[in-house]
Design an enzyme around this catalytic site. Structure first.
Site, PDB file in Angstrom:
ATOM      1  N   LYS A  83       0.849  -1.200   0.000  1.00 53.00           N
ATOM      2  CA  LYS A  83       0.000   0.000   0.000  1.00 53.00           C
ATOM      3  C   LYS A  83       0.878   1.241   0.000  1.00 53.00           C
ATOM      4  O   LYS A  83       1.778   1.363   0.842  1.00 53.00           O
ATOM      5  CB  LYS A  83      -0.874  -0.010   1.264  1.00 53.00           C
TER       6      LYS A  83
HETATM    7  O1  G3P Z   1      -7.959   1.124   5.450  1.00 55.67           O
HETATM    8  C1  G3P Z   1      -8.312   2.209   4.760  1.00 55.67           C
HETATM    9  C2  G3P Z   1      -9.618   2.812   5.130  1.00 55.67           C
HETATM   10  O2  G3P Z   1     -10.597   1.901   4.892  1.00 55.67           O
HETATM   11  C3  G3P Z   1      -9.712   3.422   6.504  1.00 55.67           C
HETATM   12  O3  G3P Z   1     -10.854   4.158   6.568  1.00 55.67           O
HETATM   13  O4  G3P Z   1     -11.838   6.252   7.399  1.00 55.67           O
HETATM   14  O5  G3P Z   1     -12.423   4.092   8.469  1.00 55.67           O
HETATM   15  O6  G3P Z   1     -10.163   5.058   8.805  1.00 55.67           O
HETATM   16  P1  G3P Z   1     -11.352   4.926   7.909  1.00 55.67           P
END
Ligand code: G3P
Length: 216
Positions: A83
């Site tokens: 990533k």
């Molecule tokens: O892993 C990436 C993403 O899905 C994280 O999203 O906004 O829930 O931290 P969030």
């Protein structure tokens, strides 16, 4: 649509994998930090719990160090996807690692133009963050729809990985918008299976079966 689970919690991953519900896993530095474990150890364990791609994120921001971290992560297991953040150095590292055969997931995408650059840099996956866009009163789903049109216009093979998913509606709308993958927190993934009418209908069936003494 493929389902990845968005967590570094190996117990959650194990139980969802056993249920045959996941096609891969995504992590990020915040999820790894939350696990409290050594990154290489937890990624290695996760890679044994699924045959699908496991996204492991670099923590460097300069090209040279991102490439060397990416190569180290790639060596952990053959199903690691590296990533990389959507920065100019991240895109340059994406080209270098993709040309070497590494699956790259370009993350922290918030616009169709960013996604266009990631596809041109050879990314295997692009991760637009729906929830964080919605938090800014920007329609996150519109970005997915725009990326879908652009990628189809030019035949890009980069897979759209809908990320920062907050609820079941995000999953449905991502599927309707043509996302290839949705990465979903464990509780949201489990919640997709539940519906009050299913529970009500099942209870009525079981009550009728019991009253009639049905035995199989
Ligand atoms: O892993 C990436 C993403 O899905 C994280 O999203 O906004 O829930 O931290 P969030």
């Amino acid at each position: 649509m493929k389902f990845f689970v968005d967590t570094a919690d190996t117990d959650e991953i194990k139980s969802l994998a056993e249920a045959g519900l996941i096609d891969g896993v995504t992590t990020n530095p915040s999820l790894i930090a939350k696990s409290g474990r050594n990154m290489s150890d937890v990624i290695a364990e996760i890679c044994e719990l699924t045959t699908g791609h496991v996204s492991a994120e670099v923590v460097a921001t300069d090209f040279d160090t991102m490439v060397s971290e990416g190569r180290k992560l790639q060596k952990i297991a053959s199903n690691v996807a590296v990533k990389l953040p959507l920065t100019m150095d991240g895109l340059k590292a994406c080209r270098t690692l993709s040309d070497a055969g590494t699956a790259v997931n370009v993350t922290l995408c918030f616009s169709a133009n960013q996604a266009l650059l990631a596809a041109k840099a050879g990314a295997a996956y692009i991760s637009p963050f729906i929830g964080r866009l919605d938090d800014m009163n920007i329609d996150g789903m519109e970005v997915i729809e725009e990326i879908r049109i652009i990628y189809d216009n030019y035949g890009f093979e980069t897979e759209i990985l809908a990320a920062s998913i907050r609820n079941a509606n995000h999953v449905k709308l991502s599927a309707l918008a043509g996302a290839d993958v949705a990465t979903v927190p464990p509780n949201v993934l489990r919640g997709l299976a539940s519906h009050p009418l299913t529970d009500k209908g099942l209870a009525a069936f079981l009550a009728d079966a019991k009253k009639a003494g049905i035995k199989i």
